[in-house]
Write an enzyme that holds these catalytic residues in place. Sequence first.
Site: not given
Length: 671
Positions: A404, A409, A411-413, A415-416, A424, A426-428, A447, A454-455, A478, A481
């Site tokens: 946006f 900002f 919005e991250i919808v 993440c996996a 390994k 990969y997420g970071t 946001l 996930a926190i 946004i 949820y």
Amino acid sequence: MNRLLGVVLDVEYLYTCVHKEEDADTKQVYFSLFKLLRKSILQMGKPMLEAQESPPFEKPSIEQGVNNFVQYKFSHLPSKERQTIMELAKMFLNQINYWQLETPSQRRQRVPNEETAGYKVNYTRWLCYCNVPQFCDSLPRYETTQIFGRTLLRSVFTIMRKQLLEQARQEKDKLPPEKRTLILTHFPKFLSMLEEEVYSHSSPIWSLEFLAGTTGGQIPVQTVISAPPVTRSLYYSASPVSVEPSTCGSVSPARKPNPTLESNPVVVGEKRKASEPLHHEENKRPRVMGDIPMDLINEVMATITDPATIPETSLLSAHSARDEAARLEERRGVIEFHVIGNSLNQKPNKRILMWLVGLQNVFSHQLPRMPKEYITRLVFDPKHKTLSLIKDGRVIGGICFRMFPSQGFTEIVFCAVTSNEQVKGYGTHLMNHLKEYHIKHEILNFLTYADEYAIGYFKKQGFSKDIKVPKSKYVGYIKDYEGATLMGCELNPSIPYTEFSVIIKKQKEIIKKLIERKQAQIRKVYPGLSCFKDGVRQIPIESIPGIRETGWKPAGKGKELKDPEQLYTTLKSILQHVKSHQNAWPFMEPVKKTEAPGYYQVIRFPMDLKTMSERLKSRYYTTRKLFMADMQRIFTNCREYNPPESEYYKCANLLEKFFYGKIKEAGLIEK
């Protein structure tokens, strides 16, 4: 009104340029633009360049041609060598973007037999669309490498190559060691190979079907090389680059000096203000007393410039960075990162669609509580993009997001990372790439609504529940949820996130080397202490030979009140102030089991202000240390049982700060 005032400033500057410019062709262009801007002020409209053709003027562009050249000649090289070639290509494209073209009259004098009509047309276009807009914000600005093609490149390549190599030879002593080999050895070879393709009539790199014929279709979101020289090794095309011209009014824009091989323009989306310095050297912070001399820093840096000299950290070590393994895999070409998305305007790309289906599968398997139809709708929605993690040609993870820009900002919808590829790093590494992608696009806030699982991940990536974006900016934009926690992350554009852990590792090595040098200077072996053999039980620390030379200083000591009544009165006053504090309410009485289940299984030695008051009345506190220990136990217990984002945790921190302030006021510890 502000826009029109900006046009007025541009008109005044162009008026000065018209009078100071000596070249007739350049003066004519300046005068035409001057009249255009003056007309737009009178009509209170936006200046529109009237031309038979609009950018781009030739396809493929110079940037695309150089991309094709890198793919055509160097795609077989290992990752490290290919990265060197990409750096050379970025350097070359950057030089073209900030190259000052010679005027048609200068070209006629240099090449008398050449027909200059075509060159004059391109020179005029370059002035109008690339050069003058650098200092006239009213006019739209384009990168030279993106709107011109092979024709312009042919007209400037020979003279540009000659001047660049001559400049490199003259400035070789000024170049940093790590760039000297790159510029003096590899760059000339790169230019020679490129020259063959520029002037060859049968070179495939200038064909519009180049990538379609070799790789089965070009990925539309991706260019291998982008013109600005950035320190981040990303695969994304860069945002526009602008550099503030010289503020000296007597210098015509067409006469500005070319950038040196070492100049790094600032990668920003809008032009720099005149008050900002142009060169990085002028922006260095002032040195202060106690700073380590730069000569020493450079000497230490020289010993660890070679990565081989930095001790490798085992990937299983507690000291290795979370993303270290992933970063090494990316460097070896095992994994790739691409920002992809569906499009309603472009012809579907088979590879992109396959990756999007793969992402939909990963998100569906890893987020079982999300309806598959909902995941599919967002992954394939043209307004959403996904940073995909590709390994062996298949998708193993990704981050789906929606930008946006007007609200500042993203919005991250979703993440996996697929379950058999987790733990390994990969997420970071995914999140670090996403941060750098957004820094390039000048969006500095994330946001997301995170569920309970996930926190923890988002906290490790720098997210918190303290949202920096004003509520009015994201409410209604946004997706909300139920049962999830809103978290935010503010990006720092100065941080190269994908290389951050490498930088920290190098800084630690520098500090370690500096400490070793300091130790070598002060190292002196003293004889052992023999006083204990004579029956001495203890000695003052400061009497140990050599202890002060190491920088040790005696710890601050507080005043111990020997009069019991004076101690009682002082402690009573401090305790009363603490109990009256606005953040003392959670600690007034013992914790009730009904209010905090399992509290006494976690906290073995509970303490509260009511118990402390009773102990004070019974004269339990015969020394200040007993009193301070009980008070500290209250704060420690609170932080051990409650999460950092809780109200209790914050109260403990604030009350602790207040308590130690009162202790210092009373003189029980040194200030």
